[in-house]
Structures are given as C-alpha cells and as structure tokens.
Design a protein around this motif. Structure first.
Motif, PDB file in Angstrom:
ATOM      1  N   THR A  22       0.853  -1.198   0.000  1.00 20.35           N
ATOM      2  CA  THR A  22       0.000   0.000   0.000  1.00 20.35           C
ATOM      3  C   THR A  22       0.880   1.236   0.000  1.00 20.35           C
ATOM      4  O   THR A  22       1.787   1.372   0.834  1.00 20.35           O
ATOM      5  CB  THR A  22      -0.915   0.005   1.236  1.00 20.35           C
ATOM      6  OG1 THR A  22      -1.725  -1.180   1.222  1.00 20.35           O
ATOM      7  CG2 THR A  22      -1.818   1.229   1.229  1.00 20.35           C
ATOM      8  N   SER A  46      -2.946   3.974  -2.786  1.00 24.32           N
ATOM      9  CA  SER A  46      -3.151   2.928  -3.799  1.00 24.32           C
ATOM     10  C   SER A  46      -2.481   1.627  -3.369  1.00 24.32           C
ATOM     11  O   SER A  46      -1.686   1.603  -2.420  1.00 24.32           O
ATOM     12  CB  SER A  46      -2.592   3.377  -5.144  1.00 24.32           C
ATOM     13  OG  SER A  46      -1.195   3.590  -5.062  1.00 24.32           O
ATOM     14  N   HIS A  47      -2.803   0.567  -4.077  1.00 28.85           N
ATOM     15  CA  HIS A  47      -2.260  -0.753  -3.760  1.00 28.85           C
ATOM     16  C   HIS A  47      -1.590  -1.348  -5.000  1.00 28.85           C
ATOM     17  O   HIS A  47      -2.017  -1.124  -6.132  1.00 28.85           O
ATOM     18  CB  HIS A  47      -3.370  -1.711  -3.318  1.00 28.85           C
ATOM     19  CG  HIS A  47      -4.244  -1.166  -2.242  1.00 28.85           C
ATOM     20  ND1 HIS A  47      -3.849  -1.092  -0.934  1.00 28.85           N
ATOM     21  CD2 HIS A  47      -5.509  -0.656  -2.289  1.00 28.85           C
ATOM     22  CE1 HIS A  47      -4.829  -0.586  -0.203  1.00 28.85           C
ATOM     23  NE2 HIS A  47      -5.849  -0.302  -1.012  1.00 28.85           N
ATOM     24  N   ASP A 107      -7.204  -0.883  -6.737  1.00 31.51           N
ATOM     25  CA  ASP A 107      -7.841   0.047  -5.801  1.00 31.51           C
ATOM     26  C   ASP A 107      -8.644  -0.775  -4.794  1.00 31.51           C
ATOM     27  O   ASP A 107      -8.654  -2.010  -4.842  1.00 31.51           O
ATOM     28  CB  ASP A 107      -8.717   1.073  -6.533  1.00 31.51           C
ATOM     29  CG  ASP A 107      -9.846   0.437  -7.338  1.00 31.51           C
ATOM     30  OD1 ASP A 107     -10.246  -0.702  -7.002  1.00 31.51           O
ATOM     31  OD2 ASP A 107     -10.322   1.068  -8.299  1.00 31.51           O
ATOM     32  N   ASP A 108      -9.326  -0.105  -3.879  1.00 31.71           N
ATOM     33  CA  ASP A 108     -10.042  -0.818  -2.824  1.00 31.71           C
ATOM     34  C   ASP A 108     -11.111  -1.756  -3.386  1.00 31.71           C
ATOM     35  O   ASP A 108     -11.311  -2.866  -2.883  1.00 31.71           O
ATOM     36  CB  ASP A 108     -10.701   0.193  -1.869  1.00 31.71           C
ATOM     37  CG  ASP A 108      -9.704   0.737  -0.857  1.00 31.71           C
ATOM     38  OD1 ASP A 108      -8.536   0.311  -0.910  1.00 31.71           O
ATOM     39  OD2 ASP A 108     -10.096   1.567  -0.023  1.00 31.71           O
ATOM     40  N   ARG A 109     -11.804  -1.320  -4.437  1.00 34.30           N
ATOM     41  CA  ARG A 109     -12.847  -2.157  -5.030  1.00 34.30           C
ATOM     42  C   ARG A 109     -12.245  -3.427  -5.641  1.00 34.30           C
ATOM     43  O   ARG A 109     -12.838  -4.502  -5.574  1.00 34.30           O
ATOM     44  CB  ARG A 109     -13.628  -1.370  -6.088  1.00 34.30           C
ATOM     45  CG  ARG A 109     -14.550  -0.293  -5.504  1.00 34.30           C
ATOM     46  CD  ARG A 109     -15.134   0.583  -6.567  1.00 34.30           C
ATOM     47  NE  ARG A 109     -14.090   1.324  -7.276  1.00 34.30           N
ATOM     48  CZ  ARG A 109     -14.321   2.174  -8.283  1.00 34.30           C
ATOM     49  NH1 ARG A 109     -15.559   2.383  -8.687  1.00 34.30           N
ATOM     50  NH2 ARG A 109     -13.322   2.812  -8.854  1.00 34.30           N
TER      51      ARG A 109
END
Length: 227
Positions: free
Chosen positions: A148, A167-168, A188-190
């Motif tokens: 992350t 961001s990841h 991204d988180d989604r």
C-alpha cells in the motif's frame, strides 16, 4: 526400450539402504501398500504406512519412500515397464563406474522382483501421478503480497502537499519453465474486495467439487495443495 538414468549419490544411497533391508520388513511394506483403500493420492499416506514398518528408524522409511517414488516417477515419465526400468538402472549404474560393489549389485538383482512389484502398486502409481498432475502447469504460483502506497499530490509550485492518493500494488511471484518471475498489478479498494470474494468463491467451489466426487464414489480426490 532402454533409457539412461541419472545416477545421483542420493539414488545410490537409497539403493544401498533398500538392499540391506530385512526381507520381512520389505514384505510388510508390500502387503501394507497393497491393502490401502481407498487408493491414496497424497504422499503422507504412503509415508505413514512405510514409517509404521520401521518405527524408530526414520532414515530407512525416508530412503525407501524416496527410492520408490523416484523409480515409479521415472517409469511413468519415460513410459517404460518396471522390468525395462530396472534393466536401465543396472546399465546406468555400470556405466557410471563402481558405485556399487559386486556383492551389492548381486543383492540388488535379488531384490529386483520386489522393487518392480512395489513401483507397480496402484497406491504408489496413484500418488506419483497425482503429484505430476498437480504441478503440470505453465506457471506455478509461489507467493503474493499487496503493498500500500501513499502518493502525495503537490501544488503547481511543488512546494506544498495538497492531498494524497492511497493505492495498492499486488506483486505475484511465480515459477515458469524459464525460472522465477514476478508481475505487479495496480489495484484500488474495489479491486481488493473483488479479489477477496473470488478467493472465497474458489474455496467454496473446490469443496463442492470434492464432495461431489466423493459422493460419486471417487474417494481418491483432493484439492490441489492438500498433502
């Protein structure tokens, strides 16, 4: 058809261990593996059965298990009979030099029928073939991690931070025929939530498939990775 085997120090050591085994112990291994029901598909079942013969002598059980798996695997991969494999084994040992004494070679020839019987047993064949199928892929997953990052958003003059983007990056490491490789994918988180749901779904599908196969009386069914 004769084949040439790679004669390693480990193979010679395992052969020496096997030819010195008591005939009674060898017959216990043969009978024990012959009676395994359902047929095993994971190595631990074979290992446990062989270990039960030698009890407090783990080096003998490890060496015996390794030898039988290696010879059976070679027989399958080279598509040769057990008799043909043993002939090739003797020829390859002879070509490699004096790795075994004349007495040891004689003992090995005496043990030939037993070795051939063992590596032809369905229990050993099933485990060796199962291991082969479980790794027969172009790419094999090794590890994954998600890093992350915080990326600062600077103003036009670059002298002030006005915001940040979190961001990841998922980094996959995997084996190929060319060696170890890796791949980085921005997420991204989604995306993380989607991946998590797909992983949970894959586990459920695997259990559903396993239960179905076992209810269909195919008891020798495992989920890849089970040992």
């Amino acid at each position: 058809m004769a084949i040439r085997l790679v004669i390693t120090e480990e193979l010679i050591s395992d052969l020496k261990t096997f030819i010195d085994l008591d005939d009674k112990d060898v017959q216990l291994i043969v009978s024990g593996l012959s009676l395994l029901e359902p047929l095993p598909i994971v190595p631990s079942v074979l290992q446990a059965k062989i270990e039960s013969v030698f009890h407090s002598q783990p080096e003998k059980s490890t060496s015996t298990y390794r030898l039988l798996m290696s010879l059976c695997n070679t027989s399958i991969k080279a598509d040769v009979s057990e008799e043909g494999l043993f002939e090739s084994l003797l020829n390859s040992i002879e070509e490699a030099g004096e790795l075994l004494s004349k007495d040891e070679v004689a003992k090995l020839k005496d043990k030939a029928p037993t070795i051939q019987k063992l590596i032809s047993l369905p229990a050993i064949w099933n485990v060796v073939k199962g291991l082969d199928l479980s790794t027969d892929y172009v790419n094999l997953f090794q590890s994954a991690r998600i890093n992350t990052d915080i990326r600062p958003l600077f103003n036009k003059g670059a002298d002030e931070i006005q915001g940040a983007i979190i961001s990841h990056t998922m980094r996959l490491t995997f084996d190929t025929v060319e060696g170890m490789k890796s791949l980085s994918i921005a997420m991204d988180d989604r995306d993380i939530v989607k991946l998590s749901k797909q992983c949970e779904r894959a586990i459920t599908k695997a259990m559903t498939a396993k239960n179905f196969m076992q209810k269909s009386n195919i008891q020798s069914t495992i989920i890849n990775g089970e040992r």
